[in-house]
Design an enzyme around this catalytic site. Sequence first.
Site, PDB file in Angstrom:
ATOM      1  N   CYS A   1      50.487  22.324  37.310  1.00 37.62           N
ATOM      2  CA  CYS A   1      50.586  23.728  37.696  1.00 37.62           C
ATOM      3  C   CYS A   1      51.558  23.843  38.868  1.00 37.62           C
ATOM      4  CB  CYS A   1      49.198  24.222  38.111  1.00 37.62           C
ATOM      5  SG  CYS A   1      49.165  25.925  38.682  1.00 37.62           S
TER       6      CYS A   1
ATOM      7  N   HIS B   1      45.568  28.437  30.319  1.00 34.86           N
ATOM      8  CA  HIS B   1      45.873  28.040  31.696  1.00 34.86           C
ATOM      9  C   HIS B   1      46.291  29.270  32.515  1.00 34.86           C
ATOM     10  CE1 HIS B   1      47.561  25.184  34.802  1.00 34.86           C
ATOM     11  NE2 HIS B   1      48.177  26.321  35.118  1.00 34.86           N
ATOM     12  N   GLU B   2      47.196  30.078  31.952  1.00 37.47           N
ATOM     13  CA  GLU B   2      47.665  31.273  32.684  1.00 37.47           C
ATOM     14  C   GLU B   2      46.559  32.322  32.768  1.00 37.47           C
ATOM     15  OE1 GLU B   2      50.211  30.784  34.305  1.00 37.47           O
ATOM     16  OE2 GLU B   2      51.038  29.114  33.164  1.00 37.47           O
TER      17      GLU B   2
ATOM     18  N   HIS C   1      44.352  31.800  35.649  1.00 39.10           N
ATOM     19  CA  HIS C   1      44.899  32.330  36.914  1.00 39.10           C
ATOM     20  C   HIS C   1      44.548  33.810  37.083  1.00 39.10           C
ATOM     21  CE1 HIS C   1      47.209  29.012  38.523  1.00 39.10           C
ATOM     22  NE2 HIS C   1      47.872  28.820  37.400  1.00 39.10           N
TER      23      HIS C   1
END
Length: 197
Positions: free
Chosen positions: A112, A154-155, A158
């Site tokens: 990341c 993954h995004e 966030h």
Amino acid sequence: MAPIDAVPKGYDTEAKCLEIVKYPHPALRRDNAEVTVFDDKLRQFADNLFTTLYTCDNGIGLAAPQVGVNIRMMVYNPLRSREDENREGDEVWINPRIVGRSDDLDTKSEECLSFPKIKGDVTRPWWVEVEAVDLEGKPFGRRIEGMEARLFQHEFDHVQGVVFIDHISDDRRKVVQPRLDYLQEVYLRNGGKKPSL
Ligand code: ZN
């Protein structure tokens, strides 16, 4: 230089690269607001996220909180690699949601841009069914799988205030802890006041 914890100036009005915040910057853990206004500023911000990825850093995905802007927005390009500057895969996801996921799981190493030089295995569903709106506020959705599904999740994490080290094993966490401690030192040395671990 702006204080390290501040929202970047001009992120949605000028064409520019944005600074990617690093662990333990509080923006990585804040609540992210739904996007309700779909205007030129939002389009400029989307452009700036891609410019940041491709010109100033080198990555394939980025979420708004990673540049200190706490809204529910993320971009990625699963077709792009360091060698291949393909822009055809550029995808913008606004107010994304996961509405279905596979029972099949897949484990791969992730990294990341907010955690430089840290890697760790993360287990995630192999496919996800997702919905979002585009830059005009128009809804769309599809099923994505494999590497793109990993990138999406993954995004999306966030946007939820979750980061990939939250998913790594306790053993791996022990291995990377010295590096996390170092990143925290750097953050504090640069004037950071509100570390969010
Ligand atoms: Zn990330």
